[in-house]
Design an enzyme around this catalytic site. Sequence first.
Site, PDB file in Angstrom:
ATOM      1  N   GLY A  49       0.798  -1.223   0.000  1.00 49.51           N
ATOM      2  CA  GLY A  49       0.000   0.000   0.000  1.00 49.51           C
ATOM      3  C   GLY A  49       0.827   1.268   0.000  1.00 49.51           C
ATOM      4  CG  HIS A  50       3.811   3.968   2.036  1.00 47.46           C
ATOM      5  ND1 HIS A  50       5.139   4.345   2.037  1.00 47.46           N
ATOM      6  CD2 HIS A  50       3.125   5.069   2.382  1.00 47.46           C
ATOM      7  CE1 HIS A  50       5.250   5.608   2.387  1.00 47.46           C
ATOM      8  NE2 HIS A  50       4.043   6.074   2.607  1.00 47.46           N
ATOM      9  CG  PHE A  51       3.464   4.995  -2.533  1.00 43.96           C
ATOM     10  CD1 PHE A  51       2.237   5.482  -2.099  1.00 43.96           C
ATOM     11  CD2 PHE A  51       4.613   5.594  -2.051  1.00 43.96           C
ATOM     12  CE1 PHE A  51       2.165   6.566  -1.243  1.00 43.96           C
ATOM     13  CE2 PHE A  51       4.551   6.673  -1.182  1.00 43.96           C
ATOM     14  CZ  PHE A  51       3.317   7.163  -0.773  1.00 43.96           C
TER      15      PHE A  51
END
Length: 148
Positions: A49-51
């Site tokens: 999720g990052h990234f």
Amino acid sequence: MSVMDIEQVMQYLPHRYPFLLIDKVIELELGKTITAIKNVTINEPFFPGHFPVSPVMPGVLILEAMAQAAAILSFKTKNYTPEDIGIVYFAGIDGARFKKPVKPGDQLVLKVDIVREMRGIWKYTARAEVDGALVAEAELMATLRDKP
């Protein structure tokens, strides 16, 4: 050669996967300084999720890794473990600066020095480096608290 391997690190930190951010300690001078290692891999739970297209370790987790190194330094300096007294709690962060992104495959070298300890409040300077280049720095404060 490590001063503390992962099993020894786990004796001084209550954190566990996915929040244990110290793999080993390579230098430790009681009451003064610690150098610890965090090996950053693509398998870290935050990278999807990052990234997703360009994975970067969140700055807040770099700060947390520095704080965990500081906690080990405090516990070892006082000759305590979390079982003896409790937990080292983060109390403050000043002057946090992020210089370069930390990516999968990097080895984060965490260097923390004690500035002072007064009435149970510890102050530290902390740096995080990758390949000798500064990636983050901050002044940290923490306190030892009794077991909950």
